[in-house]
Design a protein around this motif. Structure first.
Motif, PDB file in Angstrom:
ATOM      1  N   ALA A 210       0.858  -1.149   0.143  1.00  0.00           N
ATOM      2  CA  ALA A 210       0.103   0.032  -0.073  1.00  0.00           C
ATOM      3  C   ALA A 210       0.951   1.235   0.112  1.00  0.00           C
ATOM      4  CB  ALA A 210      -0.900   0.090   1.189  1.00  0.00           C
ATOM      5  N   GLN A 211       1.921   1.263   0.787  1.00  0.00           N
ATOM      6  CA  GLN A 211       2.646   2.404   0.884  1.00  0.00           C
ATOM      7  C   GLN A 211       3.509   2.756  -0.491  1.00  0.00           C
ATOM      8  OE1 GLN A 211       5.764   2.110   3.825  1.00  0.00           O
ATOM      9  NE2 GLN A 211       6.747   3.998   3.213  1.00  0.00           N
ATOM     10  N   SER A 212       3.773   1.518  -1.130  1.00  0.00           N
ATOM     11  CA  SER A 212       4.473   1.497  -2.539  1.00  0.00           C
ATOM     12  C   SER A 212       3.677   2.201  -3.466  1.00  0.00           C
ATOM     13  CB  SER A 212       4.961   0.110  -2.869  1.00  0.00           C
ATOM     14  OG  SER A 212       5.608   0.347  -4.225  1.00  0.00           O
ATOM     15  N   ARG A 213       2.456   1.955  -3.440  1.00  0.00           N
ATOM     16  CA  ARG A 213       1.334   2.289  -4.567  1.00  0.00           C
ATOM     17  C   ARG A 213       1.021   3.841  -4.168  1.00  0.00           C
ATOM     18  NH1 ARG A 213      -3.132  -2.533  -4.067  1.00  0.00           N
ATOM     19  NH2 ARG A 213      -2.094  -4.130  -5.436  1.00  0.00           N
ATOM     20  N   THR A 214       0.816   4.303  -2.815  1.00  0.00           N
ATOM     21  CA  THR A 214       0.756   5.475  -2.619  1.00  0.00           C
ATOM     22  C   THR A 214       1.874   6.513  -3.202  1.00  0.00           C
ATOM     23  OG1 THR A 214      -0.467   4.973  -0.714  1.00  0.00           O
ATOM     24  CG2 THR A 214       0.347   7.232  -0.736  1.00  0.00           C
ATOM     25  N   GLN A 215       3.210   5.818  -2.982  1.00  0.00           N
ATOM     26  CA  GLN A 215       4.313   6.651  -3.276  1.00  0.00           C
ATOM     27  C   GLN A 215       4.332   6.768  -4.875  1.00  0.00           C
ATOM     28  OE1 GLN A 215       6.567   8.335  -1.472  1.00  0.00           O
ATOM     29  NE2 GLN A 215       7.521   9.044  -3.512  1.00  0.00           N
ATOM     30  N   GLY A 216       3.868   5.631  -5.516  1.00  0.00           N
ATOM     31  CA  GLY A 216       4.167   5.549  -7.057  1.00  0.00           C
ATOM     32  C   GLY A 216       2.908   6.566  -7.639  1.00  0.00           C
ATOM     33  N   ARG A 217       1.976   6.517  -6.907  1.00  0.00           N
ATOM     34  CA  ARG A 217       0.844   7.296  -7.252  1.00  0.00           C
ATOM     35  C   ARG A 217       0.943   8.953  -7.340  1.00  0.00           C
ATOM     36  NH1 ARG A 217      -2.665   5.989  -4.153  1.00  0.00           N
ATOM     37  NH2 ARG A 217      -3.498   4.161  -5.346  1.00  0.00           N
ATOM     38  N   ALA A 218       1.808   9.168  -6.179  1.00  0.00           N
ATOM     39  CA  ALA A 218       2.267  10.575  -5.942  1.00  0.00           C
ATOM     40  C   ALA A 218       3.209  11.028  -7.030  1.00  0.00           C
ATOM     41  CB  ALA A 218       2.662  10.703  -4.450  1.00  0.00           C
ATOM     42  N   ASP A 219       4.514  10.140  -7.226  1.00  0.00           N
ATOM     43  CA  ASP A 219       5.096  10.193  -8.299  1.00  0.00           C
ATOM     44  C   ASP A 219       4.573  10.575  -9.951  1.00  0.00           C
ATOM     45  OD1 ASP A 219       7.348  10.149  -6.445  1.00  0.00           O
ATOM     46  OD2 ASP A 219       7.735   8.008  -6.848  1.00  0.00           O
ATOM     47  N   ARG A 220       3.542   9.735 -10.075  1.00  0.00           N
ATOM     48  CA  ARG A 220       3.011   9.827 -11.207  1.00  0.00           C
ATOM     49  C   ARG A 220       2.195  11.238 -11.484  1.00  0.00           C
ATOM     50  NH1 ARG A 220       2.100   4.355 -10.466  1.00  0.00           N
ATOM     51  NH2 ARG A 220      -0.064   4.600  -9.673  1.00  0.00           N
ATOM     52  N   THR A 221       1.612  11.408 -10.354  1.00  0.00           N
ATOM     53  CA  THR A 221       0.930  12.890 -10.280  1.00  0.00           C
ATOM     54  C   THR A 221       1.783  14.044 -10.551  1.00  0.00           C
ATOM     55  OG1 THR A 221      -0.773  11.746  -9.024  1.00  0.00           O
ATOM     56  CG2 THR A 221      -0.755  14.091  -9.041  1.00  0.00           C
ATOM     57  N   LYS A 222       2.766  13.938  -9.866  1.00  0.00           N
ATOM     58  CA  LYS A 222       3.981  15.087 -10.071  1.00  0.00           C
ATOM     59  C   LYS A 222       4.423  15.037 -11.404  1.00  0.00           C
ATOM     60  CE  LYS A 222       8.324  16.491  -7.888  1.00  0.00           C
ATOM     61  NZ  LYS A 222       9.220  16.100  -6.901  1.00  0.00           N
ATOM     62  N   ARG A 223       4.708  14.074 -11.854  1.00  0.00           N
ATOM     63  CA  ARG A 223       5.534  13.951 -13.272  1.00  0.00           C
ATOM     64  C   ARG A 223       4.386  14.383 -14.303  1.00  0.00           C
ATOM     65  NH1 ARG A 223       9.596  11.746 -15.496  1.00  0.00           N
ATOM     66  NH2 ARG A 223       9.577  11.215 -17.905  1.00  0.00           N
ATOM     67  N   TYR A 224       3.101  13.953 -14.125  1.00  0.00           N
ATOM     68  CA  TYR A 224       2.025  14.571 -15.135  1.00  0.00           C
ATOM     69  C   TYR A 224       1.737  16.145 -14.904  1.00  0.00           C
ATOM     70  CZ  TYR A 224      -2.564  14.927 -17.251  1.00  0.00           C
ATOM     71  OH  TYR A 224      -3.567  15.406 -18.064  1.00  0.00           O
ATOM     72  N   GLU A 225       1.894  16.557 -13.873  1.00  0.00           N
ATOM     73  CA  GLU A 225       1.639  17.939 -13.752  1.00  0.00           C
ATOM     74  C   GLU A 225       2.639  18.837 -14.306  1.00  0.00           C
ATOM     75  OE1 GLU A 225      -1.080  19.787 -12.455  1.00  0.00           O
ATOM     76  OE2 GLU A 225      -1.988  17.709 -12.115  1.00  0.00           O
ATOM     77  N   ALA A 226       4.021  17.988 -14.014  1.00  0.00           N
ATOM     78  CA  ALA A 226       5.296  19.122 -14.688  1.00  0.00           C
ATOM     79  C   ALA A 226       4.991  18.916 -16.415  1.00  0.00           C
ATOM     80  CB  ALA A 226       6.243  18.185 -14.111  1.00  0.00           C
ATOM     81  N   MET A 227       4.710  17.755 -16.699  1.00  0.00           N
ATOM     82  CA  MET A 227       4.345  17.703 -18.182  1.00  0.00           C
ATOM     83  C   MET A 227       3.293  18.359 -18.609  1.00  0.00           C
ATOM     84  SD  MET A 227       3.381  14.118 -20.293  1.00  0.00           S
ATOM     85  CE  MET A 227       2.032  13.936 -19.444  1.00  0.00           C
ATOM     86  N   ARG A 228       2.222  18.622 -17.893  1.00  0.00           N
ATOM     87  CA  ARG A 228       1.281  19.658 -18.451  1.00  0.00           C
ATOM     88  C   ARG A 228       1.657  21.150 -18.448  1.00  0.00           C
ATOM     89  NH1 ARG A 228      -3.441  19.383 -20.776  1.00  0.00           N
ATOM     90  NH2 ARG A 228      -4.581  20.873 -19.292  1.00  0.00           N
ATOM     91  N   ARG A 229       2.623  21.291 -17.624  1.00  0.00           N
ATOM     92  CA  ARG A 229       3.130  22.568 -17.549  1.00  0.00           C
ATOM     93  C   ARG A 229       4.238  22.965 -18.684  1.00  0.00           C
ATOM     94  NH1 ARG A 229       3.095  21.601 -11.910  1.00  0.00           N
ATOM     95  NH2 ARG A 229       5.311  20.961 -11.868  1.00  0.00           N
ATOM     96  N   GLY A 230       4.718  21.679 -19.024  1.00  0.00           N
ATOM     97  CA  GLY A 230       5.644  21.780 -20.132  1.00  0.00           C
ATOM     98  C   GLY A 230       7.329  21.628 -19.827  1.00  0.00           C
TER      99      GLY A 230
END
Length: 205
Positions: A69-89
């Motif tokens: 569960a901890q690994s999934r939470t960390q992975g989800r947070a990393d993916r969200t961070k990367r997606y937001e950075a990608m949206r910002r360019g």
């Protein structure tokens, strides 16, 4: 005779006084004897305890389920961070096809104008509905042909404009595939483009 007197001196009061002087017993009250290290007010910690205090605290999950569960939470947070950075360019988060100043320039050129290609999906949806009307099928065919011709013309003009600007501003940079890249972005609905537009429609690039 001399040996006996030496033994008496060694065992006598003078020897006791010398021992007391060496042990600091005749020193002033409160003074620290010379052979005793002054106390620091706290016991000296062991090396293992000092190393333990320097380490960052880490609480390992209690079981495998908690660790997953901890690994999934960390992975989800990393993916969200990367997606937001990608949206910002941000370049580090972009796919390889979107990286570099030339691709960023192409996106800005596409986003600076409204084009027919941007409404391609809306036009296709409307034409699909009209296909169910038998009397309008001939008209729909002509409309589809006209839309294709307009989009191809826009793609050619857009690609030429982007390559010209890239050659002026970034000489020596690779411009292969810019026409297709620009045309595909122009076909996307503006609100759904990734990275999101940095310039407003009508702005000068």
């Amino acid at each position: 005779m001399f040996k006996r007197r030496s033994a008496q001196l060694t065992d006598g009061p003078e020897a006791d006084a010398a021992d007391q002087a060496d042990n600091g017993e005749d020193a002033a009250p409160g003074a620290v004897p010379r052979n005793v290290t002054a106390a620091k007010g706290r016991p000296t910690p062991k090396r293992s305890e000092a190393e333990k205090r320097r380490r960052q605290p880490y609480s390992a999950p209690a079981d495998r389920k908690a660790a997953l569960a901890q690994s999934r939470t960390q992975g989800r947070a990393d993916r969200t961070k990367r997606y937001e950075a990608m949206r910002r360019g941000e370049d580090w988060a972009l796919p390889a096809k979107d990286r570099g100043p030339v691709r960023a320039l192409a996106r800005d050129v596409v986003d600076s104008r409204r084009r027919v290609s941007e409404f391609y999906m809306y036009i296709v949806g409307a034409l699909v509905v009209l296909l169910f009307v038998p009397t309008l099928r001939t008209i729909v065919d002509y409309v589809v042909l006209g839309v294709i011709v307009v989009m191809l013309t826009e793609a050619m003009l857009l690609g030429r404009q982007v390559r010209k600007l890239a050659a002026q501003r970034f000489p020596g940079e690779r411009t292969k595939g810019l026409t297709v890249y620009s045309a595909l972005r122009a076909m996307q609905i503006r609100a759904l483009r990734t990275p999101k537009p940095r310039v407003k429609a009508g702005a000068q690039v």
